[in-house]
Design an enzyme around this catalytic site. Structure first.
Site, short mmCIF file in Angstrom:
data_model
loop_
_atom_site.label_atom_id
_atom_site.label_comp_id
_atom_site.label_asym_id
_atom_site.label_seq_id
_atom_site.Cartn_x
_atom_site.Cartn_y
_atom_site.Cartn_z
N ASN A 116 45.24 36.95 34.74
CA ASN A 116 45.20 35.71 33.97
C ASN A 116 45.16 36.06 32.48
O ASN A 116 44.24 36.73 32.03
CB ASN A 116 43.97 34.89 34.38
CG ASN A 116 43.88 33.58 33.62
OD1 ASN A 116 44.10 33.54 32.41
ND2 ASN A 116 43.56 32.51 34.31
N ASP A 123 45.11 33.96 29.83
CA ASP A 123 44.64 32.89 28.93
C ASP A 123 43.91 33.42 27.70
O ASP A 123 44.07 32.91 26.60
CB ASP A 123 43.66 31.95 29.66
CG ASP A 123 44.33 31.16 30.76
OD1 ASP A 123 45.57 31.19 30.85
OD2 ASP A 123 43.60 30.50 31.53
N HIS A 124 43.05 34.43 27.92
CA HIS A 124 42.22 34.90 26.80
C HIS A 124 43.05 35.50 25.67
O HIS A 124 42.61 35.55 24.52
CB HIS A 124 41.20 35.92 27.29
CG HIS A 124 40.01 35.31 27.97
ND1 HIS A 124 39.94 33.99 28.35
CD2 HIS A 124 38.82 35.86 28.33
CE1 HIS A 124 38.77 33.76 28.92
NE2 HIS A 124 38.08 34.87 28.93
N HIS A 161 46.75 29.20 32.53
CA HIS A 161 46.24 27.85 32.79
C HIS A 161 46.69 26.95 31.65
O HIS A 161 46.26 27.14 30.51
CB HIS A 161 44.70 27.93 32.87
CG HIS A 161 44.03 26.62 33.19
ND1 HIS A 161 42.68 26.51 33.42
CD2 HIS A 161 44.52 25.35 33.31
CE1 HIS A 161 42.37 25.24 33.67
NE2 HIS A 161 43.46 24.52 33.59
N ARG A 172 46.10 23.87 30.03
CA ARG A 172 45.09 22.80 30.03
C ARG A 172 45.65 21.55 29.38
O ARG A 172 46.57 21.61 28.56
CB ARG A 172 43.83 23.28 29.28
CG ARG A 172 43.15 24.48 29.94
CD ARG A 172 41.84 24.79 29.25
NE ARG A 172 40.83 23.84 29.62
CZ ARG A 172 39.87 24.05 30.53
NH1 ARG A 172 39.79 25.20 31.16
NH2 ARG A 172 39.00 23.12 30.81
N ARG A 222 44.35 24.12 24.73
CA ARG A 222 43.45 24.84 23.82
C ARG A 222 43.80 26.32 23.70
O ARG A 222 43.44 26.97 22.74
CB ARG A 222 41.99 24.66 24.23
CG ARG A 222 41.59 25.43 25.46
CD ARG A 222 40.08 25.58 25.54
NE ARG A 222 39.46 24.41 26.09
CZ ARG A 222 38.50 24.46 27.04
NH1 ARG A 222 38.07 25.62 27.49
NH2 ARG A 222 37.97 23.37 27.53
N GLU A 253 48.47 27.69 36.58
CA GLU A 253 47.24 27.03 36.98
C GLU A 253 47.10 25.74 36.18
O GLU A 253 47.39 25.72 34.99
CB GLU A 253 46.09 27.98 36.66
CG GLU A 253 44.76 27.57 37.16
CD GLU A 253 43.68 28.54 36.69
OE1 GLU A 253 43.88 29.76 36.76
OE2 GLU A 253 42.65 28.05 36.21
N THR A 293 36.98 27.02 34.11
CA THR A 293 36.93 26.18 35.30
C THR A 293 35.58 26.36 35.98
O THR A 293 35.16 27.49 36.25
CB THR A 293 38.05 26.61 36.28
OG1 THR A 293 39.26 26.72 35.53
CG2 THR A 293 38.22 25.60 37.38
N GLU A 314 42.90 29.20 46.90
CA GLU A 314 42.25 30.27 46.15
C GLU A 314 40.75 30.02 46.30
O GLU A 314 40.23 29.00 45.83
CB GLU A 314 42.65 30.24 44.68
CG GLU A 314 41.96 31.37 43.90
CD GLU A 314 42.37 31.43 42.43
OE1 GLU A 314 43.49 30.98 42.08
OE2 GLU A 314 41.56 31.92 41.63
N HIS A 369 37.83 34.23 40.23
CA HIS A 369 36.85 33.70 39.28
C HIS A 369 35.63 34.61 39.23
O HIS A 369 34.97 34.84 40.24
CB HIS A 369 36.40 32.27 39.60
CG HIS A 369 36.10 31.50 38.33
ND1 HIS A 369 34.98 31.73 37.59
CD2 HIS A 369 36.82 30.56 37.67
CE1 HIS A 369 35.02 30.94 36.52
NE2 HIS A 369 36.13 30.23 36.53
N GLY A 370 35.37 35.13 38.03
CA GLY A 370 34.19 35.96 37.80
C GLY A 370 34.28 37.37 38.35
O GLY A 370 33.29 38.11 38.33
N1 PXP Z 1 41.06 31.55 39.22
C1 PXP Z 1 40.94 30.33 38.65
C2 PXP Z 1 41.35 29.16 39.44
C3 PXP Z 1 40.46 30.19 37.34
O1 PXP Z 1 40.33 28.97 36.79
C4 PXP Z 1 40.12 31.35 36.60
C5 PXP Z 1 39.64 31.21 35.19
O2 PXP Z 1 40.68 30.80 34.38
C6 PXP Z 1 40.27 32.59 37.24
C7 PXP Z 1 40.71 32.66 38.54
C8 PXP Z 1 39.92 33.86 36.52
O3 PXP Z 1 38.55 33.87 36.33
P1 PXP Z 1 37.90 34.96 35.36
O4 PXP Z 1 38.46 34.71 33.98
O5 PXP Z 1 36.45 34.71 35.46
O6 PXP Z 1 38.34 36.29 35.89
#
Ligand code: PXP
Length: 260
Positions: free
Chosen positions: A9, A11-12, A45, A47, A51, A72, A103, A153, A193-194
């Protein structure tokens, strides 16, 4: 033996760019580097408030990602319209709140009712694989199958945030049973996630048949310090190592049989 694909991902990367509203760093360049280093899925993602990732990024990622492009998004009409136009290979539907920093929870597919079902139908009609981000809850899993999702997921945030051994075991057990239930309903199973370079191990040892692992924060955080390619390569190596059958049998039996 199934080795999950790493989904990165990005996004960052866009978040850093937006800190100055400039053109760098470019998430599209990060996606190319991640793919060269072994990422098999690229996720962003889009949004509602744009953002971090914007419509330009989505269009360029669609045009340039040579692995799988996973968009996403929440089921907002204008974002669904972008997906229908852009046709990513996969769309992952998530809940979205304006004030959240990321999220927070899984989708409530039951409460999502006809709106969510219509979004799934429209995306699928354009040949897009549809995945729903949900907690490993049998009711949500059954509802996801009922509205025609191709995949789920499973939300690994509660596992990642568990601070006691009993909590970790409870969350792993829920995820292992959730993955099994989803596969039983004919759904493909992704997770995310995480997740990070440390907590990935026990997840992989406990779960079977995960197709994609979606990882953002920990990977991009490491990439800032060591570079995208090294951060991705190190994560892929861990996935391969901890997916080996020998590393998993005992932990999987434990995850299924223990009552947390
Ligand atoms: N899966 C989904 C659905 C998410 O919303 C996110 C965060 O954008 C991730 C995975 C990735 O999570 P993390 O940034 O905590 O690795």
């Amino acid at each position: 033996m199934q080795i999950p694909k790493l989904g990165v991902n990005i996004d960052h990367v866009a978040t850093v760019r937006q800190a100055r509203r400039t053109y760098e760093p470019d998430p599209v360049a990060a996606a190319a580097l991640a793919t060269l280093a072994g990422a098999e899925v690229i996720t962003c993602h889009l949004r509602e408030d744009r953002r971090h990732v914007n419509d330009r990024d989505v269009a360029l990622l669609k045009a340039t990602v040579t692995s799988k492009f996973n968009l996403e998004m929440a089921a907002w009409p204008d974002v669904i319209a972008v997906a229908l136009r852009t046709r990513p290979e996969q769309a992952t539907l998530v809940p979205e709140k304006r004030e959240e920093v990321t999220t927070e929870g899984g989708l409530n597919v039951v409460a999502g009712g006809r709106t969510l079902a219509a979004a799934v139908r429209r995306l699928k009609s354009r040949g897009i694989i549809v995945s729903l981000f949900i907690a490993p809850d049998p009711v949500q899993i059954a509802a996801a199958a009922d509205i025609g999702a191709d995949a789920v997921e499973l939300h690994t945030g509660p596992y990642a945030n568990a601070r006691t051994e009993a909590g970790v075991r409870r969350e792993l057990r829920a995820l292992a049973l959730g993955a099994e239930a989803a596969r039983g309903k004919g759904l493909r199973v992704n997770a995310g996630h995480g997740l990070n370079y440390v907590n990935l191990r026990r997840l992989l040892e406990a779960l079977d048949g995960i197709e994609e692992l979606h990882i953002g924060h920990s990977l991009i955080a490491r990439a800032v310090l060591v570079g995208v390619e090294r951060a991705v390569r190190e994560m892929v190596e861990l996935i391969v190592r901890f997916s080996a059958p020998g590393a998993r049998t005992e932990a999987r039996v434990q995850a299924r049989t223990e009552v947390g």
